[in-house]
Write an enzyme that holds these catalytic residues in place. Structure first.
Site, mmCIF file in Angstrom:
data_model
loop_
_atom_site.group_PDB
_atom_site.id
_atom_site.type_symbol
_atom_site.label_atom_id
_atom_site.label_comp_id
_atom_site.label_asym_id
_atom_site.label_seq_id
_atom_site.Cartn_x
_atom_site.Cartn_y
_atom_site.Cartn_z
ATOM 1 N N SER A 1 5.271 -0.720 -13.391
ATOM 2 C CA SER A 1 5.060 -2.068 -12.847
ATOM 3 C C SER A 1 6.217 -2.482 -11.947
ATOM 4 O O SER A 1 6.109 -3.448 -11.207
ATOM 5 C CB SER A 1 4.922 -3.076 -13.989
ATOM 6 N N HIS B 1 -1.429 0.890 -10.990
ATOM 7 C CA HIS B 1 -0.873 -0.081 -11.930
ATOM 8 C C HIS B 1 -1.989 -0.906 -12.570
ATOM 9 O O HIS B 1 -2.569 -1.784 -11.939
ATOM 10 C CB HIS B 1 0.144 -0.996 -11.220
ATOM 11 N N GLU C 1 -3.695 -2.177 -9.208
ATOM 12 C CA GLU C 1 -2.973 -2.091 -7.935
ATOM 13 C C GLU C 1 -2.828 -0.617 -7.573
ATOM 14 O O GLU C 1 -2.280 0.162 -8.360
ATOM 15 C CB GLU C 1 -1.591 -2.744 -8.066
ATOM 16 N N ASN D 1 3.445 -8.600 -9.835
ATOM 17 C CA ASN D 1 4.766 -8.843 -10.422
ATOM 18 C C ASN D 1 5.779 -9.363 -9.416
ATOM 19 O O ASN D 1 6.702 -10.090 -9.793
ATOM 20 C CB ASN D 1 5.289 -7.577 -11.102
#
Length: 273
Positions: free
Chosen positions: A108, A129, A141, A179
Protein backbone atom coordinates in the site's frame (compact mmCIF):
# COMPACT_ATOMS: atom_id res chain seq x y z
CA UNK A 1 -7.25 -12.12 -2.25
CA UNK A 2 -6.87 -15.90 -2.12
CA UNK A 3 -10.62 -16.24 -1.51
CA UNK A 4 -11.91 -13.96 -4.28
CA UNK A 5 -9.50 -15.48 -6.81
CA UNK A 6 -10.69 -19.01 -5.97
CA UNK A 7 -14.36 -17.99 -5.90
CA UNK A 8 -14.03 -16.65 -9.45
CA UNK A 9 -12.72 -19.96 -10.79
CA UNK A 10 -8.95 -19.51 -10.54
CA UNK A 11 -6.74 -22.32 -9.22
CA UNK A 12 -4.87 -20.75 -6.31
CA UNK A 13 -2.04 -21.80 -4.01
CA UNK A 14 -1.71 -19.90 -0.72
CA UNK A 15 1.84 -19.84 0.60
CA UNK A 16 2.78 -18.95 4.16
CA UNK A 17 5.52 -19.68 6.67
CA UNK A 18 3.95 -22.57 8.57
CA UNK A 19 1.19 -25.18 8.34
CA UNK A 20 -0.30 -23.70 11.50
CA UNK A 21 -0.77 -20.28 9.86
CA UNK A 22 -2.15 -21.93 6.72
CA UNK A 23 -4.70 -23.96 8.74
CA UNK A 24 -5.85 -20.78 10.48
CA UNK A 25 -6.07 -18.94 7.14
CA UNK A 26 -8.07 -21.74 5.50
CA UNK A 27 -10.47 -21.83 8.45
CA UNK A 28 -10.91 -18.05 8.17
CA UNK A 29 -11.64 -18.35 4.46
CA UNK A 30 -14.23 -21.09 5.06
CA UNK A 31 -16.00 -18.84 7.60
CA UNK A 32 -15.86 -15.90 5.20
CA UNK A 33 -17.25 -18.03 2.34
CA UNK A 34 -20.17 -19.10 4.54
CA UNK A 35 -21.02 -15.44 5.15
CA UNK A 36 -20.76 -14.66 1.41
CA UNK A 37 -22.93 -17.67 0.52
CA UNK A 38 -25.55 -16.74 3.12
CA UNK A 39 -25.86 -13.27 1.59
CA UNK A 40 -25.52 -14.26 -2.08
CA UNK A 41 -27.73 -17.35 -1.98
CA UNK A 42 -30.20 -16.37 0.77
CA UNK A 43 -33.10 -18.29 -0.83
CA UNK A 44 -31.00 -21.15 -2.24
CA UNK A 45 -28.98 -22.85 0.52
CA UNK A 46 -28.04 -25.71 -1.83
CA UNK A 47 -26.53 -23.30 -4.36
CA UNK A 48 -24.67 -21.68 -1.46
CA UNK A 49 -23.19 -25.00 -0.35
CA UNK A 50 -22.19 -25.76 -3.94
CA UNK A 51 -20.50 -22.34 -4.22
CA UNK A 52 -18.46 -23.03 -1.04
CA UNK A 53 -17.40 -26.52 -2.18
CA UNK A 54 -16.51 -25.33 -5.67
CA UNK A 55 -14.39 -22.49 -4.26
CA UNK A 56 -12.59 -24.72 -1.75
CA UNK A 57 -11.70 -27.16 -4.56
CA UNK A 58 -9.72 -24.35 -6.22
CA UNK A 59 -7.60 -23.82 -3.10
CA UNK A 60 -4.40 -25.52 -2.02
CA UNK A 61 -1.73 -24.44 0.45
CA UNK A 62 2.04 -24.74 0.68
CA UNK A 63 4.96 -23.56 2.81
CA UNK A 64 7.39 -23.68 -0.11
CA UNK A 65 6.88 -20.80 -2.58
CA UNK A 66 9.77 -21.85 -4.83
CA UNK A 67 8.29 -25.30 -5.45
CA UNK A 68 4.83 -24.06 -6.50
CA UNK A 69 5.78 -20.97 -8.51
CA UNK A 70 6.98 -22.98 -11.54
CA UNK A 71 3.37 -23.63 -12.60
CA UNK A 72 1.82 -20.19 -11.98
CA UNK A 73 0.76 -17.38 -14.32
CA UNK A 74 0.50 -14.73 -11.61
CA UNK A 75 2.19 -14.27 -8.23
CA UNK A 76 0.60 -11.82 -5.79
CA UNK A 77 2.80 -10.96 -2.82
CA UNK A 78 1.01 -9.80 0.32
CA UNK A 79 3.65 -10.15 3.05
CA UNK A 80 5.05 -7.71 5.63
CA UNK A 81 5.50 -4.06 4.51
CA UNK A 82 9.28 -4.26 4.42
CA UNK A 83 11.12 -3.64 1.16
CA UNK A 84 14.13 -5.79 2.06
CA UNK A 85 11.98 -8.81 2.93
CA UNK A 86 9.81 -8.38 -0.16
CA UNK A 87 12.83 -8.06 -2.45
CA UNK A 88 14.41 -11.18 -0.98
CA UNK A 89 11.23 -13.12 -1.76
CA UNK A 90 10.91 -11.74 -5.29
CA UNK A 91 14.58 -12.45 -6.03
CA UNK A 92 14.09 -16.11 -5.04
CA UNK A 93 10.82 -16.54 -6.94
CA UNK A 94 12.32 -14.89 -10.02
CA UNK A 95 14.77 -17.80 -10.33
CA UNK A 96 12.04 -20.46 -10.23
CA UNK A 97 9.09 -18.82 -12.02
CA UNK A 98 8.51 -19.37 -15.76
CA UNK A 99 9.36 -16.53 -18.11
CA UNK A 100 5.71 -15.58 -18.72
CA UNK A 101 4.78 -15.35 -15.01
CA UNK A 102 3.68 -11.89 -13.88
CA UNK A 103 4.72 -10.68 -10.42
CA UNK A 104 2.53 -8.24 -8.49
CA UNK A 105 2.75 -6.69 -5.04
CA UNK A 106 -0.20 -5.83 -2.80
CA UNK A 107 1.87 -3.13 -1.04
CA UNK A 108 0.00 0.00 0.00
CA UNK A 109 2.96 2.32 0.46
CA UNK A 110 6.22 0.96 -0.98
CA UNK A 111 7.60 1.64 -4.45
CA UNK A 112 6.76 -1.08 -6.96
CA UNK A 113 9.74 -0.05 -9.11
CA UNK A 114 12.19 -0.89 -6.31
CA UNK A 115 10.71 -4.39 -6.08
CA UNK A 116 10.68 -4.89 -9.85
CA UNK A 117 14.38 -3.97 -9.92
CA UNK A 118 15.14 -6.92 -7.62
CA UNK A 119 14.05 -9.23 -10.48
CA UNK A 120 14.88 -9.83 -14.14
CA UNK A 121 11.24 -9.34 -15.17
CA UNK A 122 10.73 -5.59 -14.79
CA UNK A 123 8.33 -5.59 -17.76
CA UNK A 124 6.22 -8.34 -16.12
CA UNK A 125 5.91 -6.62 -12.75
CA UNK A 126 3.18 -4.34 -11.40
CA UNK A 127 1.12 -3.47 -8.36
CA UNK A 128 -2.27 -4.95 -7.41
CA UNK A 129 -3.43 -3.11 -4.31
CA UNK A 130 -6.57 -4.70 -2.85
CA UNK A 131 -8.52 -3.13 0.04
CA UNK A 132 -9.60 -4.64 3.33
CA UNK A 133 -11.81 -6.63 3.74
CA UNK A 134 -11.14 -7.91 0.21
CA UNK A 135 -14.39 -9.89 -0.31
CA UNK A 136 -16.40 -6.71 0.44
CA UNK A 137 -14.30 -3.92 -1.06
CA UNK A 138 -14.77 -3.46 -4.80
CA UNK A 139 -11.61 -1.49 -5.53
CA UNK A 140 -8.22 -2.61 -6.82
CA UNK A 141 -5.47 -0.12 -7.66
CA UNK A 142 -3.46 -1.40 -10.63
CA UNK A 143 0.03 0.14 -10.57
CA UNK A 144 2.13 0.55 -13.65
CA UNK A 145 5.85 1.30 -13.28
CA UNK A 146 7.83 2.94 -16.13
CA UNK A 147 9.01 -0.59 -17.08
CA UNK A 148 5.66 -2.44 -16.88
CA UNK A 149 4.66 -3.56 -20.37
CA UNK A 150 1.22 -2.70 -21.75
CA UNK A 151 0.48 -6.43 -22.03
CA UNK A 152 1.28 -6.97 -18.33
CA UNK A 153 -0.79 -3.94 -17.32
CA UNK A 154 -3.78 -5.18 -19.35
CA UNK A 155 -3.44 -8.68 -17.82
CA UNK A 156 -3.53 -7.19 -14.30
CA UNK A 157 -6.61 -5.10 -15.18
CA UNK A 158 -8.31 -8.18 -16.68
CA UNK A 159 -7.48 -10.27 -13.61
CA UNK A 160 -8.95 -7.57 -11.31
CA UNK A 161 -12.19 -7.60 -13.32
CA UNK A 162 -12.24 -11.42 -13.39
CA UNK A 163 -12.22 -11.54 -9.56
CA UNK A 164 -15.19 -9.14 -9.51
CA UNK A 165 -13.36 -5.92 -8.68
CA UNK A 166 -13.35 -2.44 -10.20
CA UNK A 167 -9.77 -1.57 -11.19
CA UNK A 168 -8.37 1.96 -11.25
CA UNK A 169 -4.96 2.75 -12.68
CA UNK A 170 -2.18 4.80 -11.14
CA UNK A 171 1.51 5.48 -11.69
CA UNK A 172 4.05 4.23 -9.15
CA UNK A 173 3.71 7.25 -6.84
CA UNK A 174 3.76 7.16 -2.97
CA UNK A 175 0.46 5.75 -1.66
CA UNK A 176 -1.02 5.46 -5.17
CA UNK A 177 -4.49 7.13 -5.15
CA UNK A 178 -6.40 6.14 -2.01
CA UNK A 179 -3.63 6.19 0.61
CA UNK A 180 -2.00 9.26 -0.92
CA UNK A 181 -5.21 11.14 -0.08
CA UNK A 182 -6.25 9.17 3.00
CA UNK A 183 -3.04 9.08 5.07
CA UNK A 184 -2.39 12.87 4.95
CA UNK A 185 -6.09 13.39 5.83
CA UNK A 186 -5.75 11.15 8.91
CA UNK A 187 -2.48 12.85 9.90
CA UNK A 188 -4.11 16.27 9.52
CA UNK A 189 -6.89 15.10 11.88
CA UNK A 190 -4.24 14.09 14.46
CA UNK A 191 -2.56 17.52 14.14
CA UNK A 192 -5.95 19.24 14.61
CA UNK A 193 -6.38 17.25 17.85
CA UNK A 194 -2.73 17.81 18.92
CA UNK A 195 -3.22 21.58 18.64
CA UNK A 196 -6.32 21.33 20.83
CA UNK A 197 -8.58 22.73 18.08
CA UNK A 198 -11.19 19.97 18.55
CA UNK A 199 -11.66 16.70 20.42
CA UNK A 200 -11.03 13.43 18.59
CA UNK A 201 -14.66 12.44 19.22
CA UNK A 202 -15.96 15.64 17.61
CA UNK A 203 -13.57 15.31 14.66
CA UNK A 204 -14.85 11.75 14.07
CA UNK A 205 -18.50 12.79 14.30
CA UNK A 206 -17.85 15.78 12.02
CA UNK A 207 -16.32 13.66 9.26
CA UNK A 208 -19.01 10.98 9.52
CA UNK A 209 -21.97 13.38 9.47
CA UNK A 210 -20.40 16.21 7.47
CA UNK A 211 -18.53 14.25 4.81
CA UNK A 212 -20.54 11.01 4.86
CA UNK A 213 -17.52 8.87 5.78
CA UNK A 214 -18.36 5.48 7.36
CA UNK A 215 -15.64 6.00 10.00
CA UNK A 216 -14.00 9.06 11.46
CA UNK A 217 -10.21 9.51 11.04
CA UNK A 218 -9.36 8.34 14.59
CA UNK A 219 -11.62 5.29 14.31
CA UNK A 220 -9.97 4.54 10.97
CA UNK A 221 -6.44 4.95 12.37
CA UNK A 222 -7.29 2.49 15.16
CA UNK A 223 -8.77 0.08 12.61
CA UNK A 224 -5.75 0.27 10.26
CA UNK A 225 -3.24 0.08 13.12
CA UNK A 226 -1.23 3.04 14.41
CA UNK A 227 2.06 1.21 13.72
CA UNK A 228 1.08 0.73 10.06
CA UNK A 229 0.11 4.39 9.69
CA UNK A 230 3.36 5.51 11.35
CA UNK A 231 5.38 3.20 9.10
CA UNK A 232 3.76 4.71 5.99
CA UNK A 233 4.17 8.34 7.04
CA UNK A 234 7.80 7.77 8.17
CA UNK A 235 8.61 6.21 4.80
CA UNK A 236 7.08 9.09 2.87
CA UNK A 237 8.75 11.64 5.17
CA UNK A 238 12.16 10.14 4.36
CA UNK A 239 11.35 10.44 0.63
CA UNK A 240 10.07 14.04 0.88
CA UNK A 241 11.32 15.55 4.18
CA UNK A 242 10.11 19.05 3.25
CA UNK A 243 6.53 18.05 2.46
CA UNK A 244 4.36 19.24 5.41
CA UNK A 245 1.71 16.62 4.57
CA UNK A 246 4.24 13.91 5.42
CA UNK A 247 5.44 15.40 8.72
CA UNK A 248 5.52 12.85 11.59
CA UNK A 249 3.20 13.31 14.59
CA UNK A 250 4.59 13.34 18.16
CA UNK A 251 1.30 11.96 19.51
CA UNK A 252 1.18 9.09 17.01
CA UNK A 253 4.85 8.26 17.75
CA UNK A 254 4.14 8.26 21.51
CA UNK A 255 1.15 5.89 21.18
CA UNK A 256 3.16 3.48 19.01
CA UNK A 257 6.03 3.60 21.52
CA UNK A 258 3.55 2.70 24.27
CA UNK A 259 2.36 -0.25 22.12
CA UNK A 260 -1.11 1.30 21.88
CA UNK A 261 -1.59 0.32 18.25
CA UNK A 262 -5.38 0.50 17.93
CA UNK A 263 -8.04 -2.21 17.83
CA UNK A 264 -5.56 -5.09 17.61
CA UNK A 265 -4.00 -4.24 20.99
CA UNK A 266 -7.22 -3.08 22.69
CA UNK A 267 -6.18 0.58 22.80
CA UNK A 268 -5.10 3.31 20.38
CA UNK A 269 -6.79 6.67 20.23
CA UNK A 270 -9.78 4.88 21.81
CA UNK A 271 -10.05 1.92 24.20
CA UNK A 272 -11.60 -1.37 23.07
CA UNK A 273 -12.93 -4.21 25.19
Amino acid sequence: IFQVAAASGHTVVLVDQSDEILKKSTKGIEESLKRVAKKKFADKPEAGAEFINKTLKNLTTSTDAASVVHSTDLVIEAIVENLEVKNKLFKTLDKFAPEHTIFASNTSSLQITKMANATTRQDRFGGLHFFNPVPMMKLVEVIKTPMTSQKTFESLVDFSKAVGKSPVSCKDTPGFIVNRLLVPYMMEAVRLFERGDASKEDIDVAMKLGAGYPMGPFELLDYVGLDTSKYIIDGWHSLEPNNPLFAPSPLLNKLVEEKKLGKKTGEGFYKYK
